[in-house]
Design an enzyme around this catalytic site. Structure first.
Site, mmCIF file in Angstrom:
data_model
loop_
_atom_site.group_PDB
_atom_site.id
_atom_site.type_symbol
_atom_site.label_atom_id
_atom_site.label_comp_id
_atom_site.label_asym_id
_atom_site.label_seq_id
_atom_site.Cartn_x
_atom_site.Cartn_y
_atom_site.Cartn_z
ATOM 1 N N THR A 175 -6.884 6.472 10.503
ATOM 2 C CA THR A 175 -6.770 5.393 9.511
ATOM 3 C C THR A 175 -8.027 4.540 9.629
ATOM 4 O O THR A 175 -8.878 4.807 10.480
ATOM 5 C CB THR A 175 -5.471 4.566 9.751
ATOM 6 O OG1 THR A 175 -5.387 3.554 8.754
ATOM 7 C CG2 THR A 175 -5.455 3.904 11.121
ATOM 8 N N THR A 176 -8.162 3.535 8.772
ATOM 9 C CA THR A 176 -9.383 2.719 8.761
ATOM 10 C C THR A 176 -9.466 1.920 10.066
ATOM 11 O O THR A 176 -8.677 1.004 10.284
ATOM 12 C CB THR A 176 -9.356 1.780 7.540
ATOM 13 O OG1 THR A 176 -8.960 2.551 6.409
ATOM 14 C CG2 THR A 176 -10.725 1.177 7.291
ATOM 15 N N HIS A 222 -3.530 -4.494 7.736
ATOM 16 C CA HIS A 222 -3.624 -3.309 8.594
ATOM 17 C C HIS A 222 -2.719 -3.440 9.815
ATOM 18 O O HIS A 222 -2.875 -4.352 10.616
ATOM 19 C CB HIS A 222 -5.058 -3.009 9.059
ATOM 20 C CG HIS A 222 -5.225 -1.534 9.337
ATOM 21 N ND1 HIS A 222 -4.750 -0.926 10.463
ATOM 22 C CD2 HIS A 222 -5.754 -0.545 8.581
ATOM 23 C CE1 HIS A 222 -4.993 0.370 10.419
ATOM 24 N NE2 HIS A 222 -5.598 0.631 9.274
ATOM 25 N N ARG A 267 3.662 18.969 1.227
ATOM 26 C CA ARG A 267 4.082 20.186 0.528
ATOM 27 C C ARG A 267 3.212 20.497 -0.687
ATOM 28 O O ARG A 267 3.507 21.426 -1.428
ATOM 29 C CB ARG A 267 5.547 20.029 0.061
ATOM 30 C CG ARG A 267 6.550 20.066 1.188
ATOM 31 C CD ARG A 267 6.667 21.468 1.738
ATOM 32 N NE ARG A 267 7.416 21.506 2.970
ATOM 33 C CZ ARG A 267 8.733 21.718 3.047
ATOM 34 N NH1 ARG A 267 9.449 21.871 1.966
ATOM 35 N NH2 ARG A 267 9.317 21.748 4.219
ATOM 36 N N HIS A 314 -5.486 3.609 -1.438
ATOM 37 C CA HIS A 314 -6.791 3.962 -0.862
ATOM 38 C C HIS A 314 -7.099 5.406 -1.270
ATOM 39 O O HIS A 314 -6.411 6.333 -0.861
ATOM 40 C CB HIS A 314 -6.696 3.839 0.660
ATOM 41 C CG HIS A 314 -7.988 4.067 1.388
ATOM 42 N ND1 HIS A 314 -8.128 3.854 2.728
ATOM 43 C CD2 HIS A 314 -9.207 4.503 0.966
ATOM 44 C CE1 HIS A 314 -9.362 4.129 3.112
ATOM 45 N NE2 HIS A 314 -10.033 4.534 2.047
ATOM 46 N N HIS A 341 1.161 6.209 1.833
ATOM 47 C CA HIS A 341 1.919 7.159 2.649
ATOM 48 C C HIS A 341 3.090 7.790 1.908
ATOM 49 O O HIS A 341 3.716 8.725 2.425
ATOM 50 C CB HIS A 341 2.283 6.538 3.991
ATOM 51 C CG HIS A 341 1.023 6.238 4.756
ATOM 52 N ND1 HIS A 341 0.137 7.228 5.112
ATOM 53 C CD2 HIS A 341 0.455 5.064 5.124
ATOM 54 C CE1 HIS A 341 -0.922 6.685 5.715
ATOM 55 N NE2 HIS A 341 -0.750 5.371 5.723
ATOM 56 N N GLU A 347 -11.109 -9.327 3.146
ATOM 57 C CA GLU A 347 -9.834 -8.968 3.778
ATOM 58 C C GLU A 347 -10.096 -8.814 5.269
ATOM 59 O O GLU A 347 -10.926 -7.997 5.682
ATOM 60 C CB GLU A 347 -9.262 -7.674 3.199
ATOM 61 C CG GLU A 347 -7.933 -7.321 3.875
ATOM 62 C CD GLU A 347 -7.235 -6.106 3.286
ATOM 63 O OE1 GLU A 347 -7.533 -5.731 2.130
ATOM 64 O OE2 GLU A 347 -6.394 -5.520 3.991
ATOM 65 N N ARG A 376 -9.222 8.165 -0.486
ATOM 66 C CA ARG A 376 -10.164 8.563 0.565
ATOM 67 C C ARG A 376 -11.040 9.705 0.076
ATOM 68 O O ARG A 376 -10.619 10.503 -0.769
ATOM 69 C CB ARG A 376 -9.401 8.985 1.831
ATOM 70 C CG ARG A 376 -8.648 7.841 2.486
ATOM 71 C CD ARG A 376 -8.091 8.270 3.830
ATOM 72 N NE ARG A 376 -9.137 8.437 4.803
ATOM 73 C CZ ARG A 376 -9.407 7.581 5.786
ATOM 74 N NH1 ARG A 376 -8.686 6.492 5.941
ATOM 75 N NH2 ARG A 376 -10.392 7.811 6.629
ATOM 76 N N ASN A 385 0.855 -1.184 0.000
ATOM 77 C CA ASN A 385 0.000 0.000 0.000
ATOM 78 C C ASN A 385 0.899 1.244 0.000
ATOM 79 O O ASN A 385 1.678 1.461 0.937
ATOM 80 C CB ASN A 385 -0.890 -0.057 1.252
ATOM 81 C CG ASN A 385 -1.822 1.125 1.316
ATOM 82 O OD1 ASN A 385 -1.404 2.240 1.091
ATOM 83 N ND2 ASN A 385 -3.071 0.893 1.661
ATOM 84 N N ARG A 419 -6.868 12.955 1.384
ATOM 85 C CA ARG A 419 -5.760 13.402 2.242
ATOM 86 C C ARG A 419 -4.395 12.915 1.763
ATOM 87 O O ARG A 419 -3.381 13.491 2.083
ATOM 88 C CB ARG A 419 -5.992 12.992 3.691
ATOM 89 C CG ARG A 419 -5.855 11.518 3.939
ATOM 90 C CD ARG A 419 -5.974 11.183 5.399
ATOM 91 N NE ARG A 419 -7.312 11.434 5.908
ATOM 92 C CZ ARG A 419 -7.809 10.819 6.996
ATOM 93 N NH1 ARG A 419 -7.059 9.976 7.673
ATOM 94 N NH2 ARG A 419 -9.033 11.055 7.411
ATOM 95 N N GLU A 429 -8.569 0.494 -2.762
ATOM 96 C CA GLU A 429 -9.416 0.514 -1.551
ATOM 97 C C GLU A 429 -10.261 1.765 -1.603
ATOM 98 O O GLU A 429 -9.744 2.862 -1.881
ATOM 99 C CB GLU A 429 -8.553 0.582 -0.297
ATOM 100 C CG GLU A 429 -7.696 -0.619 -0.067
ATOM 101 C CD GLU A 429 -6.736 -0.400 1.090
ATOM 102 O OE1 GLU A 429 -6.664 0.718 1.632
ATOM 103 O OE2 GLU A 429 -6.043 -1.348 1.426
HETATM 104 N N1 PXP Z 1 -5.795 -3.039 4.101
HETATM 105 C C1 PXP Z 1 -6.761 -2.094 4.174
HETATM 106 C C2 PXP Z 1 -8.147 -2.451 3.747
HETATM 107 C C3 PXP Z 1 -6.467 -0.781 4.586
HETATM 108 O O1 PXP Z 1 -7.430 0.144 4.648
HETATM 109 C C4 PXP Z 1 -5.124 -0.465 4.899
HETATM 110 C C5 PXP Z 1 -4.755 0.933 5.275
HETATM 111 O O2 PXP Z 1 -5.093 1.801 4.235
HETATM 112 C C6 PXP Z 1 -4.156 -1.473 4.806
HETATM 113 C C7 PXP Z 1 -4.527 -2.762 4.428
HETATM 114 C C8 PXP Z 1 -2.712 -1.227 5.082
HETATM 115 O O3 PXP Z 1 -2.532 -0.877 6.430
HETATM 116 P P1 PXP Z 1 -1.114 -0.387 6.924
HETATM 117 O O4 PXP Z 1 -0.801 0.874 6.171
HETATM 118 O O5 PXP Z 1 -1.311 -0.183 8.389
HETATM 119 O O6 PXP Z 1 -0.132 -1.471 6.605
#
Ligand code: PXP
Length: 243
Positions: free
Chosen positions: A104-105, A192, A22, A47, A14, A155, A49, A11, A53, A74
């Protein structure tokens, strides 16, 4: 199932978080996705959102064009996102709950109270040729309800486990839900809060086919680079699968 069959999807949200600090062009999450694939990732997860963000719409387009492995989008179960996914056609959509105020989720989808809304989203996405997965809490009830909704995959939310990896109850819930999901013919994914330190017991669950991991890999990459961070996670997963 042997060790190699557990897919690792990275993922890259970040990377976009850092860029949005910035509001510039760097670092580009599409470049990160390419680097993750070169390091051996089996897929890329992002993801989008509702508050935008981190990942932006243009990133989703860029990922769709550039990802050569598998693109897992996502998103919340809302009309705007469903339309966008139908237009862009990622290989997979994972439906997640979303609250604007959360960092976060924080939990799995509440599938029991709004089955009609989720069913119509599943139908719209499936019609567009997109595989749908539901991000759910690791409970039998949520797994069984997902099966009734007709998705091919779930998931399991590993957030509670990742806060209390020492607890027999948190890993037990993941094992039990995975087994139930596989018995019902569902493909089981998990993610997650997973890190190199806590991924082992989750990776060792034989029914789990796919792990979605982001924050810890991107954080590690600050110190050791993305290539090594992806490989380090892969090694941790392989070690757990083969032990
Ligand atoms: N799976 C899902 C469905 C998520 O929403 C997220 C976070 O966006 C992740 C996995 C990944 O989580 P992490 O960034 O904590 O590894």
């Amino acid at each position: 199932m042997n060790a190699k069959q557990q897919r690792l999807y990275i993922n890259i949200d970040h990377v976009a978080t850092l860029r949005q600090a910035r509001r510039g062009a760097e670092p580009d999450p599409v470049d990160a996705a390419i680097a993750c694939e070169a390091a051996g990732a089996d897929g890329i997860t992002a993801h989008l959102r509702e508050d935008r963000r981190h990942i932006q719409d243009a990133d989703i387009l860029g990922l769709k064009k550039s990802v050569r492995t598998y693109f897992n989008l996502e998103m919340a179960c809302v009309p705007e996102m469903i339309e966008l996914a139908r237009r862009i056609k990622p290989e997979q959509v994972t439906l997640v709950p979303e609250r604007r105020e959360e960092i976060t989720t924080e939990g799995g989808l509440d599938i029991a109270s709004q089955p009609a809304r989720i069913t119509s989203a599943i139908d719209a996405l499936t019609d567009a040729g997109i595989r749908v997965s539901l991000f759910i809490d690791p409970t039998r009830a949520a797994v069984e309800q997902s099966k009734k909704l007709g998705v091919p995959a779930i998931e399991l939310h590993t957030g509670t486990y990742s806060h209390h990896p020492e607890s027999k109850k948190t890993i037990g819930a993941l094992r039990d839900s995975s087994r139930r999901g596989a018995d019902l013919g569902l493909a089981v994914h998990a993610g997650h809060g997973l890190t190199v330190k806590n991924v082992g017991p989750v990776a060792a669950i034989p029914e789990i086919e796919e792990l979605n991991i982001g924050h810890s890999i991107i954080s590690r990459a600050v110190f050791i680079g993305l290539d090594r961070a992806v490989k380090e996670m892969r090694e941790a997963i392989l070690a757990a699968r083969s032990s």
